[in-house]
Design a protein around this motif. Structure first.
Motif, PDB file in Angstrom:
ATOM      1  N   ALA A   1      44.835  34.250  45.264  1.00  0.00           N
ATOM      2  CA  ALA A   1      45.762  35.218  45.920  1.00  0.00           C
ATOM      3  C   ALA A   1      47.063  35.111  45.465  1.00  0.00           C
ATOM      4  CB  ALA A   1      45.625  34.902  47.497  1.00  0.00           C
TER       5      ALA A   1
ATOM      6  N   GLU B   1      52.178  36.587  45.179  1.00  0.00           N
ATOM      7  CA  GLU B   1      52.685  38.134  45.083  1.00  0.00           C
ATOM      8  C   GLU B   1      52.438  38.665  46.590  1.00  0.00           C
ATOM      9  OE1 GLU B   1      53.004  40.952  41.924  1.00  0.00           O
ATOM     10  OE2 GLU B   1      51.850  39.628  40.577  1.00  0.00           O
TER      11      GLU B   1
ATOM     12  N   TYR C   1      49.439  40.981  46.831  1.00  0.00           N
ATOM     13  CA  TYR C   1      47.950  40.360  46.745  1.00  0.00           C
ATOM     14  C   TYR C   1      47.878  39.438  47.990  1.00  0.00           C
ATOM     15  CZ  TYR C   1      44.677  39.207  43.113  1.00  0.00           C
ATOM     16  OH  TYR C   1      43.512  39.548  42.315  1.00  0.00           O
TER      17      TYR C   1
ATOM     18  N   TYR D   1      46.656  41.863  50.732  1.00  0.00           N
ATOM     19  CA  TYR D   1      45.302  42.043  50.216  1.00  0.00           C
ATOM     20  C   TYR D   1      44.378  41.165  50.966  1.00  0.00           C
ATOM     21  CZ  TYR D   1      41.476  43.604  47.809  1.00  0.00           C
ATOM     22  OH  TYR D   1      39.854  43.788  47.285  1.00  0.00           O
ATOM     23  N   HIS D   2      44.638  40.035  50.431  1.00  0.00           N
ATOM     24  CA  HIS D   2      43.659  38.622  50.815  1.00  0.00           C
ATOM     25  C   HIS D   2      43.689  38.773  52.236  1.00  0.00           C
ATOM     26  CE1 HIS D   2      43.218  34.550  51.979  1.00  0.00           C
ATOM     27  NE2 HIS D   2      42.211  34.449  50.936  1.00  0.00           N
TER      28      HIS D   2
ATOM     29  N   TRP E   1      40.386  41.687  51.935  1.00  0.00           N
ATOM     30  CA  TRP E   1      39.307  41.270  51.328  1.00  0.00           C
ATOM     31  C   TRP E   1      38.397  40.494  52.051  1.00  0.00           C
ATOM     32  CZ3 TRP E   1      37.328  36.556  49.390  1.00  0.00           C
ATOM     33  CH2 TRP E   1      36.630  36.505  47.842  1.00  0.00           C
TER      34      TRP E   1
ATOM     35  N   SER F   1      42.783  42.962  35.403  1.00  0.00           N
ATOM     36  CA  SER F   1      42.928  42.266  36.711  1.00  0.00           C
ATOM     37  C   SER F   1      42.964  43.246  37.711  1.00  0.00           C
ATOM     38  CB  SER F   1      44.215  41.152  36.137  1.00  0.00           C
ATOM     39  OG  SER F   1      45.304  42.134  36.458  1.00  0.00           O
ATOM     40  N   TRP F   2      42.541  42.504  38.873  1.00  0.00           N
ATOM     41  CA  TRP F   2      42.341  43.448  40.074  1.00  0.00           C
ATOM     42  C   TRP F   2      43.831  43.796  40.794  1.00  0.00           C
ATOM     43  CZ3 TRP F   2      40.490  46.913  42.543  1.00  0.00           C
ATOM     44  CH2 TRP F   2      40.798  47.297  44.073  1.00  0.00           C
ATOM     45  N   ILE F   3      45.022  42.703  40.405  1.00  0.00           N
ATOM     46  CA  ILE F   3      46.050  43.081  40.617  1.00  0.00           C
ATOM     47  C   ILE F   3      46.556  44.073  40.020  1.00  0.00           C
ATOM     48  CG2 ILE F   3      47.401  41.370  39.280  1.00  0.00           C
ATOM     49  CD1 ILE F   3      49.206  40.841  41.819  1.00  0.00           C
TER      50      ILE F   3
ATOM     51  N   LEU G   1      45.346  47.053  42.190  1.00  0.00           N
ATOM     52  CA  LEU G   1      45.793  47.038  43.425  1.00  0.00           C
ATOM     53  C   LEU G   1      47.379  47.678  43.255  1.00  0.00           C
ATOM     54  CD1 LEU G   1      45.439  46.126  46.422  1.00  0.00           C
ATOM     55  CD2 LEU G   1      46.608  44.153  45.808  1.00  0.00           C
ATOM     56  N   LYS G   2      48.183  47.307  42.427  1.00  0.00           N
ATOM     57  CA  LYS G   2      49.593  47.984  42.176  1.00  0.00           C
ATOM     58  C   LYS G   2      49.411  49.427  42.044  1.00  0.00           C
ATOM     59  CE  LYS G   2      52.063  43.545  40.871  1.00  0.00           C
ATOM     60  NZ  LYS G   2      52.700  43.075  39.662  1.00  0.00           N
TER      61      LYS G   2
END
Length: 203
Positions: A8, A11, A14, A17-18, A22, A46-48, A51-52
């Motif tokens: 996580a 940030e 992130y 989100y966690h 998630w 990357s997932w971030i 996500l952004k």
């Protein structure tokens, strides 16, 4: 003091989100489809990064309404390839349109939500990992689901993508046992009922 899963980071986007999304069981058919599509766009990234850009994706893909996207063709592909707010990858964009049509077929046959949740007997799987090193990148079950999705017409849904999707949507609880979200998410596990949704915020 319990600590979050190490992935996580620090940030805020992130961490939020966690803490709130998630691993929370997701039972909405359209929302499940959206997450699978976004995980497909993550391939090689990357997932971030995704996500952004998630709100940009939602705007560009008209709220990820599969019934709308299923009608799209080359004009929409060209529009999306010109959109700097998303990941501009022709293969993934074209796959999203095909995946919308595959979703429609599964949805009409009994529901995309039921199609997915039946693999875990409609109850989230619970793991007890002590460290990130123990968490697999894919499993025999994610491989099986991947094969079945491909047979149904989906693309960009390999075993690793599917396992990341399973983790994110709560089909499996992969929060580390030392993470404060592990027990919270475990407490949400119950036999699936139509329309059931998890709470919006974590512990």
């Amino acid at each position: 003091m319990a600590e979050r899963c190490g992935w996580a980071g620090q940030e805020p986007i992130y961490v939020a989100y966690h803490d709130s999304e998630w691993g929370v069981p997701e039972y909405d058919s359209r929302a499940l489809w959206e997450k699978l599509i976004l995980d497909g766009f993550q391939a090689g990234l990357s997932w971030i990064t995704i996500l952004k850009k998630r709100e940009n994706f939602r705007a560009a893909f008209r709220g990820f309404d599969p019934d709308v996207i299923a009608t799209w063709g080359e004009a929409e592909v060209a529009r999306l390839l010109d959109d700097p707010g998303i990941v501009r990858h022709r293969g993934k964009i074209e796959a999203t349109i095909g995946n919308a049509r595959a979703w429609q077929r599964i949805e009409a046959a009994g529901g995309f939500d039921d199609f997915l949740w039946r693999y875990v007997d409609h109850r989230p799987l619970q793991n007890s990992w002590q460290s990130l090193a123990e968490v697999p990148a894919f499993t025999p079950l994610s491989t099986r689901i991947s094969k079945d999705l491909k047979k149904a017409g989906f693309r960009f849904c390999g075993p690793t993508i599917v396992y990341a999707f399973m983790q994110a949507c709560g089909l499996v609880n992969d929060h580390l046992v030392g993470c404060p979200c592990h027990d919270w998410v475990a407490g949400l596990a119950r036999p699936r009922t139509a329309g059931a949704r998890g709470p919006e915020r974590g512990p």
